[in-house]
Design a protein around this motif. Structure first.
Motif, mmCIF file in Angstrom:
data_model
loop_
_atom_site.group_PDB
_atom_site.id
_atom_site.type_symbol
_atom_site.label_atom_id
_atom_site.label_comp_id
_atom_site.label_asym_id
_atom_site.label_seq_id
_atom_site.Cartn_x
_atom_site.Cartn_y
_atom_site.Cartn_z
ATOM 1 N N PHE A 21 45.496 73.121 11.330
ATOM 2 C CA PHE A 21 44.407 73.603 11.568
ATOM 3 C C PHE A 21 43.102 72.514 11.708
ATOM 4 N N TYR A 22 43.032 71.786 10.620
ATOM 5 C CA TYR A 22 41.880 70.901 10.324
ATOM 6 C C TYR A 22 42.416 69.452 11.237
ATOM 7 N N ARG A 23 43.387 69.147 11.260
ATOM 8 C CA ARG A 23 43.782 67.841 12.051
ATOM 9 C C ARG A 23 43.860 68.299 13.603
ATOM 10 N N ASP A 24 44.593 69.295 14.088
ATOM 11 C CA ASP A 24 44.803 69.706 15.461
ATOM 12 C C ASP A 24 43.922 70.583 16.036
ATOM 13 N N TRP A 41 47.858 68.006 -2.489
ATOM 14 C CA TRP A 41 46.307 67.950 -2.242
ATOM 15 C C TRP A 41 46.209 67.035 -0.922
ATOM 16 N N ILE A 42 45.338 67.591 -0.029
ATOM 17 C CA ILE A 42 45.223 66.978 1.149
ATOM 18 C C ILE A 42 43.884 66.710 1.481
ATOM 19 N N THR A 43 43.401 65.630 1.650
ATOM 20 C CA THR A 43 42.249 65.001 2.279
ATOM 21 C C THR A 43 41.996 64.893 3.469
ATOM 22 N N VAL A 44 41.088 65.682 4.250
ATOM 23 C CA VAL A 44 40.873 65.487 5.658
ATOM 24 C C VAL A 44 39.461 65.220 5.770
ATOM 25 N N GLY A 45 38.988 64.877 7.048
ATOM 26 C CA GLY A 45 37.617 64.345 7.219
ATOM 27 C C GLY A 45 37.224 64.211 8.735
ATOM 28 N N PRO A 46 36.062 64.427 9.159
ATOM 29 C CA PRO A 46 35.816 64.283 10.543
ATOM 30 C C PRO A 46 36.001 62.665 10.881
ATOM 31 N N ALA A 47 36.461 62.374 11.927
ATOM 32 C CA ALA A 47 36.479 60.949 12.647
ATOM 33 C C ALA A 47 35.055 60.578 12.501
ATOM 34 N N GLY A 48 35.199 59.327 12.160
ATOM 35 C CA GLY A 48 33.731 58.485 12.233
ATOM 36 C C GLY A 48 32.847 58.817 10.995
ATOM 37 N N GLN A 49 33.440 59.696 10.314
ATOM 38 C CA GLN A 49 32.515 59.813 8.909
ATOM 39 C C GLN A 49 33.510 59.815 7.537
ATOM 40 N N THR A 52 32.814 61.338 4.306
ATOM 41 C CA THR A 52 32.698 62.592 3.807
ATOM 42 C C THR A 52 33.746 63.445 4.068
ATOM 43 N N SER A 53 34.430 64.325 2.822
ATOM 44 C CA SER A 53 35.870 64.623 3.011
ATOM 45 C C SER A 53 35.722 66.087 2.619
ATOM 46 N N LEU A 54 37.079 66.557 3.004
ATOM 47 C CA LEU A 54 37.221 68.186 2.560
ATOM 48 C C LEU A 54 38.679 67.801 1.831
ATOM 49 N N LEU A 55 38.762 68.342 0.547
ATOM 50 C CA LEU A 55 40.234 68.026 -0.027
ATOM 51 C C LEU A 55 40.643 69.848 0.001
ATOM 52 N N LEU A 56 41.853 70.056 0.529
ATOM 53 C CA LEU A 56 42.395 71.103 0.655
ATOM 54 C C LEU A 56 43.371 71.122 -0.280
ATOM 55 N N ALA A 57 43.297 72.172 -1.269
ATOM 56 C CA ALA A 57 44.021 71.954 -2.799
ATOM 57 C C ALA A 57 44.619 73.635 -3.005
ATOM 58 N N PRO A 58 45.823 73.248 -3.579
ATOM 59 C CA PRO A 58 46.346 74.584 -4.273
ATOM 60 C C PRO A 58 45.286 75.203 -4.974
ATOM 61 N N ALA A 121 31.893 81.700 13.943
ATOM 62 C CA ALA A 121 32.707 81.752 12.444
ATOM 63 C C ALA A 121 34.420 81.857 12.780
ATOM 64 N N PHE A 122 35.178 81.216 12.243
ATOM 65 C CA PHE A 122 36.527 81.344 12.317
ATOM 66 C C PHE A 122 37.211 81.723 10.834
ATOM 67 N N ARG A 123 38.409 81.854 10.803
ATOM 68 C CA ARG A 123 38.952 81.716 9.388
ATOM 69 C C ARG A 123 40.144 80.736 9.482
ATOM 70 N N ASP A 124 40.212 79.818 8.721
ATOM 71 C CA ASP A 124 41.608 78.907 8.560
ATOM 72 C C ASP A 124 42.869 79.723 8.338
ATOM 73 N N PRO A 125 43.732 79.010 8.080
ATOM 74 C CA PRO A 125 45.240 79.472 7.695
ATOM 75 C C PRO A 125 45.108 80.307 6.481
ATOM 76 N N ALA A 126 44.277 79.724 5.460
ATOM 77 C CA ALA A 126 44.442 80.383 4.174
ATOM 78 C C ALA A 126 43.453 81.539 4.148
#
Length: 136
Positions: A21-24, A41-49, A52-58, A121-126
């Motif tokens: 979801f966050y990547r594709d 524990w997965i860290t994602v973030g907007p390209a070029g930033q 700034t990160s978002l940690l996807l965690a259990p 607004a959307f919902r992510d897979p979680a």
């Protein structure tokens, strides 16, 4: 004081679906991916930033969480009331169309809010609520 937002946290219950979801769908970069199975524990973030990160965690990996709290977190995630994030885009309509085309669960189409912003607004897979507001 010179303080910035470095990382915010959202729970996941399916790391592969969250990465997809966050990547594709949103186009974020995957920066780190540690752990195994659902305990990733997965860290994602907007390209070029890169700062700034978002940690996807259990959601309930903390050993201090009781079984009742774990159950409550699981129930809240299933209802979509546990986590949420507010993002922004210059072209809200194009962003909405792209995310909807990826079959993300739509919660709200682009709407002018009475408090002066336009968002969707959307919902992510979680089940986390992902609001996207239009940059002025």
């Amino acid at each position: 004081m010179d303080i910035t937002i470095h990382t915010s946290v959202l729970p996941h219950d399916d790391p592969d679906a969250s990465v997809a979801f966050y990547r594709d769908v949103l186009g974020f970069e995957v920066r780190t991916d540690v752990g195994s199975g659902k305990m990733r524990w997965i860290t994602v973030g907007p390209a070029g930033q890169p700062s700034t990160s978002l940690l996807l965690a259990p959601p309930a990996a903390d050993p201090g969480i009781t079984e009742d709290e774990r159950r409550m977190i699981t129930e809240m995630m299933a209802k979509g009331t546990y986590g949420w994030i507010l993002l922004a885009a210059k072209d809200l309509d194009a962003t909405f169309a792209q995310v909807r085309a990826a079959d993300a669960e739509v919660v709200q189409e682009p709407t002018e809010q009475p408090y002066g912003i336009r968002d969707c607004a959307f919902r992510d897979p979680a089940g986390n609520l992902v609001r996207i507001q239009e940059l002025a």
